[in-house]
Design a protein around this motif. Structure first.
Motif, PDB file in Angstrom:
ATOM      1  N   VAL A 111       0.845  -1.204   0.000  1.00 17.07           N
ATOM      2  CA  VAL A 111       0.000   0.000   0.000  1.00 17.07           C
ATOM      3  C   VAL A 111       0.874   1.246   0.000  1.00 17.07           C
ATOM      4  N   ILE A 169       1.009   4.170  -2.930  1.00 16.46           N
ATOM      5  CA  ILE A 169       0.875   5.610  -2.682  1.00 16.46           C
ATOM      6  C   ILE A 169       2.088   6.349  -3.232  1.00 16.46           C
ATOM      7  N   LEU A 229      -8.292   7.346  -3.106  1.00 21.36           N
ATOM      8  CA  LEU A 229      -8.459   5.932  -2.789  1.00 21.36           C
ATOM      9  C   LEU A 229      -9.784   5.459  -3.374  1.00 21.36           C
ATOM     10  N   CYS A 281      -3.745   4.359   4.203  1.00 17.71           N
ATOM     11  CA  CYS A 281      -4.251   5.441   3.355  1.00 17.71           C
ATOM     12  C   CYS A 281      -4.912   6.559   4.142  1.00 17.71           C
ATOM     13  N   HIS A 321      -2.476   9.033   5.861  1.00 16.31           N
ATOM     14  CA  HIS A 321      -1.396   9.576   5.032  1.00 16.31           C
ATOM     15  C   HIS A 321      -1.636  11.058   4.751  1.00 16.31           C
ATOM     16  N   PHE A 372      -3.430  11.948   1.501  1.00 14.64           N
ATOM     17  CA  PHE A 372      -4.757  11.399   1.219  1.00 14.64           C
ATOM     18  C   PHE A 372      -5.664  12.530   0.754  1.00 14.64           C
TER      19      PHE A 372
END
Length: 541
Positions: free
Chosen positions: A81, A85, A184, A252, A255, A258
């Motif tokens: 993940v 990103i 996302l 996510c 972050h 995001f």
């Protein structure tokens, strides 16, 4: 540098092939079904343009044929993940500054590939992986996904044209920027088109995406990714990962970069995501966009003037196509006392004509439930009817997971309009019907509106125009997509933008400009041709 204003006119909806006996499309689809079944596919993740295999292989089995293995997907971890990103953010600057006509070309080519070279592959993958019959796969994974791609290009081009007025001596303009961070995309098993649209609509707007499909939809998701790569999607723009939900959310939603979530799934999961985003709001560079389409407890209400056969067909198709595994599926019906018995009799007779079995037998209307967990949940609702003195099973009720997850189309009649099966989202081939006094129509509309927390789809069936007007008004907030004399399913891109409110989501209407606005951030630019050179105004003289 652009040397012209390029036009993307309103497209026409992709024609739906019928797969009738003897047709070329039927033969072509059967050939591809056999081809996909004959091989076990290794399915990697796609991160930064690379195919990533982890060795943690998870088998994929058709829900209607548990003993057959279609292939294996490589499950990821928290590390993957983070990699996704990072890859997305590395691609951000270049992709967000790529000219619109070049971005549009990628998705228009993907639509063309889906309509031609990959049409039978995306349909066959959906049929085998998600147990959809040929027609349901055609309208979903081929036609609707093609429509999403083509119509969204048109809608976005129309948004880009929207510009402010300018007074003398200045020029005002609006830039429609991508979001600063990554988007996302969390997508469901039940519609391949939704799984493709959620990452693509955001990416089309210049955003970069981390995409997590449901494990039960990976088989067709990887086919979408193959199409996008062949269409020229640059590395890192959409990164496809197979991880569990908690791991995805942990990385996510905490972050700094995001930028937003495009979600279709359960109301409970969406509520948890929203809560987590709220708790982490101080971590983010910008306020994230939160777009979700969640659950439904969709209704059909018939008026005393309704045509019986119209009601029966709306219920049979609306409740049982794709085994009721649609967020828009008819799940509760309100029948007026003057026609209720005839409707029930004809509905039961109709259900008896429905064949159930493998998707490879095109005569089957009903196929399998997506997995064992869903099977057990749905069966639990049916089994509990034995303990409910107010409920009776009128049709179906049999469940068998020996070879596949099969549940017969089931109709429950209840005397309690707020019974469990009238209120809970079951997400399976279970329809509950309630008979109301034919002279209590408006009171029943109020009952209907107060029964469920959801507000996704619903239908009124009537000949009386006054009854239609009353229902349309009183149920204004009961459904985001409202149907008159039709089943409450089958929204078409460009014709019925889809989404609901209340516990059914943010109502950002997939298949319209409304959704695309959420993935854009506007900047207003004012240029003055004759700048002021003195601070004083005339009134000061």
């Amino acid at each position: 540098m652009n040397q012209g204003y390029f036009s993307y006119p309103m497209p026409v909806n992709e024609p739906v092939l019928q797969y009738a006996p003897g047709s070329p499309e039927r033969a072509a689809l059967k050939k591809v079904l056999a081809e996909l079944k004959s091989a076990e596919t290794e399915i990697p993740m796609y991160i930064g343009g690379k195919q990533v295999e982890t060795g943690d292989r998870v088998a994929i089995h058709p829900p209607h044929e548990k003993d057959h293995t279609l292939g294996y997907f490589h499950a990821g971890t928290e590390h993957h993940v983070h990699e996704a990103i990072d890859a997305a953010m590395q691609a951000h600057a270049t992709w967000s500054n790529t000219s619109w006509e070049q971005r549009a070309a990628v998705f228009l080519k993907a639509a063309d590939l889906l309509a031609t070279k990959y049409r039978y592959y995306i349909n066959a993958a959906t049929m085998l992986g998600q147990s959809k019959n040929a027609y349901q796969a055609e309208i979903d994974s081929a036609c609707e996904l093609i429509d999403f791609l083509k119509f969204n290009v048109h809608f976005l081009s129309e948004i880009y044209k929207q510009q402010p007025i300018s007074s003398t001596g200045m020029h005002n303009r609006t830039e429609w920027r991508a979001l600063e961070g990554f988007v996302l995309a969390v997508t469901p098993f039940n519609f391949t088109a939704i799984a493709g649209n959620l990452p693509c609509s955001a990416a089309m707007c210049g955003n970069v995406v981390v995409w997590k499909p449901a494990n039960t939809q990976v088989y067709s998701a990887q086919m979408i990714m193959r199409v996008l790569v062949e269409a020229g999607l640059p590395a890192g723009v959409i990164n496809l990962v197979y991880v569990d939900g908690p791991t995805l959310g942990k990385v996510c939603l905490s972050h700094r970069d995001f930028g937003g979530v495009h979600f279709t799934g359960s109301t409970g999961v969406f509520n948890t995501m929203w809560k987590t985003i709220g708790e982490n709001i101080g971590l983010y560079k910008s306020y994230p966009r939160i777009v979700g389409e969640t659950g439904g407890k969709d209704f059909v209400i018939a008026h005393k003037t309704a045509d019986v056969d119209t009601v029966v067909t709306a219920l049979a198709r609306g409740a049982f196509e794709f085994q009721g595994q649609k967020c828009s599926a008819a799940s509760r019906a309100y029948l007026p006392s003057n026609i209720a018995e005839e409707v029930k009799t004809k509905l039961v007779a109709t259900i008896k004509k429905m064949k159930m079995g493998s998707v490879e037998d095109f005569s089957n209307f009903i196929n399998a439930i997506i997995d064992e967990r869903s099977f057990d949940k749905i069966k639990g609702y049916i089994d509990n009817i034995e303990n409910d003195p107010n409920a009776t099973i009128l049709a179906g009720g049999n469940c068998d997971k020996t070879n596949g997850y099969f549940i017969e189309p089931t109709v429950i009649e209840t005397k309690d309009p707020k019974s469990v099966t009238m209120c809970d989202e079951i997400f399976g081939p279970v329809l509950t019907v309630y008979t109301y006094d034919a002279e209590q129509f408006e009171e029943t509309l109020e009952l209907l509106d107060s029964t469920s927390p959801y507000a996704l789809t619903g239908a009124i069936i009537a000949r009386d125009r006054r009854a239609i007007e009353v229902a349309t008004d009183k149920l204004r907030n009961s459904a985001g997509n409202f149907y008159i004399n039709d089943k409450p399913t089958g929204a078409v891109v460009g014709q019925q933008p889809f989404g609901g409110a209340r516990a059914s989501g943010t109502n950002d209407k997939a298949g319209s400009m409304i959704n695309l606005y959420r993935w854009l951030s506007a900047r207003t630019v004012k240029e003055t041709f004759s700048p002021a050179v003195n601070f004083e105004y005339p009134f000061m003289s």
